[in-house]
Design a protein around this motif. Structure first.
Motif, PDB file in Angstrom:
ATOM      1  N   TRP A 210       0.684  -1.119   0.079  1.00 13.01           N
ATOM      2  CA  TRP A 210       0.117  -0.214   0.108  1.00 13.01           C
ATOM      3  C   TRP A 210       1.015   1.206  -0.001  1.00 13.01           C
ATOM      4  O   TRP A 210       0.662   2.161  -0.812  1.00 13.01           O
ATOM      5  CB  TRP A 210      -0.980  -0.128   1.406  1.00 13.01           C
ATOM      6  N   ASN A 211       1.915   1.270   0.822  1.00 18.93           N
ATOM      7  CA  ASN A 211       2.484   2.466   1.209  1.00 18.93           C
ATOM      8  C   ASN A 211       3.481   2.529  -0.134  1.00 18.93           C
ATOM      9  O   ASN A 211       3.529   3.945  -0.805  1.00 18.93           O
ATOM     10  CB  ASN A 211       3.263   2.574   2.314  1.00 18.93           C
ATOM     11  N   THR A 212       4.174   1.709  -0.660  1.00 23.67           N
ATOM     12  CA  THR A 212       4.847   1.783  -1.785  1.00 23.67           C
ATOM     13  C   THR A 212       4.168   2.382  -3.022  1.00 23.67           C
ATOM     14  O   THR A 212       4.583   3.195  -3.698  1.00 23.67           O
ATOM     15  CB  THR A 212       5.422   0.704  -2.190  1.00 23.67           C
ATOM     16  N   ALA A 215       2.560   6.002  -2.646  1.00 26.73           N
ATOM     17  CA  ALA A 215       3.444   7.102  -2.451  1.00 26.73           C
ATOM     18  C   ALA A 215       3.957   7.582  -3.749  1.00 26.73           C
ATOM     19  O   ALA A 215       4.476   8.785  -3.917  1.00 26.73           O
ATOM     20  CB  ALA A 215       4.750   6.567  -1.652  1.00 26.73           C
ATOM     21  N   THR A 216       3.858   6.754  -4.771  1.00 29.76           N
ATOM     22  CA  THR A 216       4.167   7.214  -6.284  1.00 29.76           C
ATOM     23  C   THR A 216       3.534   8.254  -6.837  1.00 29.76           C
ATOM     24  O   THR A 216       3.846   9.088  -7.383  1.00 29.76           O
ATOM     25  CB  THR A 216       3.991   5.988  -7.009  1.00 29.76           C
ATOM     26  N   GLN A 217       2.256   8.346  -6.235  1.00 30.39           N
ATOM     27  CA  GLN A 217       1.245   9.565  -6.570  1.00 30.39           C
ATOM     28  C   GLN A 217       0.804  10.666  -5.458  1.00 30.39           C
ATOM     29  O   GLN A 217       0.399  11.661  -5.856  1.00 30.39           O
ATOM     30  CB  GLN A 217      -0.173   8.859  -7.146  1.00 30.39           C
ATOM     31  N   TYR A 218       0.749  10.154  -4.364  1.00 31.08           N
ATOM     32  CA  TYR A 218       0.271  10.808  -3.378  1.00 31.08           C
ATOM     33  C   TYR A 218       1.372  11.407  -2.231  1.00 31.08           C
ATOM     34  O   TYR A 218       1.015  11.798  -1.319  1.00 31.08           O
ATOM     35  CB  TYR A 218      -0.956  10.278  -2.548  1.00 31.08           C
ATOM     36  N   GLY A 219       2.707  10.661  -2.421  1.00 28.44           N
ATOM     37  CA  GLY A 219       3.619  11.022  -1.300  1.00 28.44           C
ATOM     38  C   GLY A 219       3.163  10.328  -0.150  1.00 28.44           C
ATOM     39  O   GLY A 219       2.769   9.154  -0.087  1.00 28.44           O
ATOM     40  N   LYS A 222      -1.089   9.438   2.220  1.00 30.35           N
ATOM     41  CA  LYS A 222      -1.917   8.065   2.153  1.00 30.35           C
ATOM     42  C   LYS A 222      -1.334   7.015   3.140  1.00 30.35           C
ATOM     43  O   LYS A 222      -1.432   6.093   2.758  1.00 30.35           O
ATOM     44  CB  LYS A 222      -2.292   7.374   0.974  1.00 30.35           C
ATOM     45  N   ASN A 223      -0.144   7.380   3.758  1.00 36.99           N
ATOM     46  CA  ASN A 223       0.694   6.334   4.540  1.00 36.99           C
ATOM     47  C   ASN A 223       0.009   5.835   5.601  1.00 36.99           C
ATOM     48  O   ASN A 223      -0.628   6.610   6.442  1.00 36.99           O
ATOM     49  CB  ASN A 223       2.150   7.007   4.706  1.00 36.99           C
ATOM     50  N   LEU A 224       0.048   4.467   5.624  1.00 33.39           N
ATOM     51  CA  LEU A 224      -0.485   3.827   6.761  1.00 33.39           C
ATOM     52  C   LEU A 224       0.305   3.172   7.521  1.00 33.39           C
ATOM     53  O   LEU A 224       1.368   2.623   6.924  1.00 33.39           O
ATOM     54  CB  LEU A 224      -1.590   2.773   6.139  1.00 33.39           C
ATOM     55  N   VAL A 225       0.186   3.011   8.794  1.00 32.10           N
ATOM     56  CA  VAL A 225       1.191   2.398   9.840  1.00 32.10           C
ATOM     57  C   VAL A 225       0.533   1.487  10.801  1.00 32.10           C
ATOM     58  O   VAL A 225      -1.070   1.754  11.072  1.00 32.10           O
ATOM     59  CB  VAL A 225       1.900   3.270  10.674  1.00 32.10           C
ATOM     60  N   TYR A 226       1.050   0.372  11.183  1.00 33.97           N
ATOM     61  CA  TYR A 226       0.309  -0.462  12.195  1.00 33.97           C
ATOM     62  C   TYR A 226       1.005  -0.161  13.642  1.00 33.97           C
ATOM     63  O   TYR A 226       2.181  -0.236  13.793  1.00 33.97           O
ATOM     64  CB  TYR A 226       0.880  -1.858  11.751  1.00 33.97           C
ATOM     65  N   TYR A 250      -1.464  -7.149   6.865  1.00 26.03           N
ATOM     66  CA  TYR A 250      -2.137  -7.156   5.903  1.00 26.03           C
ATOM     67  C   TYR A 250      -3.465  -6.411   6.087  1.00 26.03           C
ATOM     68  O   TYR A 250      -3.964  -6.368   7.041  1.00 26.03           O
ATOM     69  CB  TYR A 250      -2.444  -8.470   5.240  1.00 26.03           C
ATOM     70  N   ILE A 251      -3.812  -5.494   5.207  1.00 28.39           N
ATOM     71  CA  ILE A 251      -5.253  -4.900   5.252  1.00 28.39           C
ATOM     72  C   ILE A 251      -5.988  -5.091   3.995  1.00 28.39           C
ATOM     73  O   ILE A 251      -5.740  -5.452   2.915  1.00 28.39           O
ATOM     74  CB  ILE A 251      -5.028  -3.253   5.104  1.00 28.39           C
ATOM     75  N   PRO A 252      -7.443  -5.167   4.137  1.00 29.93           N
ATOM     76  CA  PRO A 252      -8.281  -5.035   3.015  1.00 29.93           C
ATOM     77  C   PRO A 252      -8.228  -3.927   2.232  1.00 29.93           C
ATOM     78  O   PRO A 252      -8.408  -3.119   2.578  1.00 29.93           O
ATOM     79  CB  PRO A 252      -9.763  -5.243   3.951  1.00 29.93           C
TER      80      PRO A 252
END
Length: 284
Positions: A210-212, A215-219, A222-226, A250-252
């Motif tokens: 998700w983060n990779t 990040a290509t379009q939104y920096g 949209k970063n998600l952490v656990y 993992y996330i849905p």
């Protein structure tokens, strides 16, 4: 250099006359038995209307090529009296041995199959030799092959769908990536490194994916952490569920997409890809 998916329908149309009347050589069954079943292999089918279809699932490709080989071996060497064909197909792969491409052609009205081998110069990539082989089969066997090919037309990727995969942003796609789980994010194709579909049909992807990808379009917006069993977006808690499998979270995908109100997701079962578009922020 690995081959990419280009406008091969045009190539087929240009090369067919040369292929049909190319140099005839003795049929060698040993050559037919050589495996073309590489990882990422695709069969591109062209019918008599010029329409192209793609057979991409590895099991289906293997079954198709095995059946073709078995039918070929039951035939007898033949000559082509005239060049009107109904079906032609290529076996496409990221890796091809000996710098050769092979085209297969079906002539239902003559009960003849053909293998046309294009040998390319290792440096320039230009075709330097064309060799054609023809095999006559029974009318019953030909009917079975035609039925199989017509079924492919009804079942597998039409050409315009493959164009969407390959050419929406003009970016080449590896053959081996076609069937992998992934997403189109604002028309850019991304293939997941760690993802699966669970027993309930839910597509789950790793946080790293998700983060990779986003990040290509939104920096990092949209970063998600656990943290402590919950998923956070830039330190703010979300209602996105998560699953820890052997230390990897993992996330849905749909839950994560829905968390951001300006994103919309659809699932394309045929491509096995999520299609995510930025629809903009809604104004109440």
């Amino acid at each position: 250099m690995k081959k990419r998916i280009f406008l091969l329908c045009c190539v087929v149309g240009i090369m067919m006359p040369t292929a049909v009347y190319g140099q005839d050589v003795p049929v060698t069954n040993a050559a037919v038995e050589q495996s073309n079943m590489y990882e990422g292999t695709i069969v591109q089918l062209r019918n008599d209307t010029g329409r192209c279809y793609y057979l991409t699932q590895q099991a289906a490709v293997a079954d198709f090529l095995t059946e073709w080989k078995n039918v070929w071996l039951t035939g007898k060497p033949a000559e082509l009296s005239y060049g009107y064909d109904r079906y032609g197909f290529y076996v496409l792969s990221d890796e091809q041995a000996d710098h050769q491409d092979v085209q297969y052609v079906v002539y239902p009205n003559q009960n003849i199959l053909s293998r046309i081998t294009y040998t390319k110069d290792k440096i320039s990539g230009q075709t330097v030799d064309i060799q054609s082989e023809y095999m006559e089969i029974s009318s019953e066997t030909m009917q079975s092959i035609v039925i199989k090919l017509e079924t492919i037309e009804e079942t597998y990727y039409p050409y315009d769908v493959m164009l969407y995969i390959r050419d929406i942003r003009g970016l080449p796609v590896e053959y081996a990536d076609i069937n992998k789980l992934g997403i189109f994010l604002n028309s850019y194709l991304h293939v997941f490194q760690n993802a699966f579909i669970d027993a309930n049909g839910t597509l789950k992807i790793s946080l790293e994916d998700w983060n990779t990808i986003f990040a290509t379009q939104y920096g990092n917006t949209k970063n998600l952490v656990y943290q402590n069993g919950t998923i956070k977006n830039n330190a703010l808690s979300t209602n996105i569920s998560c699953q820890n499998i052997n230390g990897k979270v993992y996330i849905p995908l749909r839950d994560a997409v829905n968390h951001f109100g300006h994103l919309s997701m659809e699932w394309d079962k045929q491509m096995r890809k999520a299609v995510i578009e930025d629809i903009g922020f809604s104004v109440e």
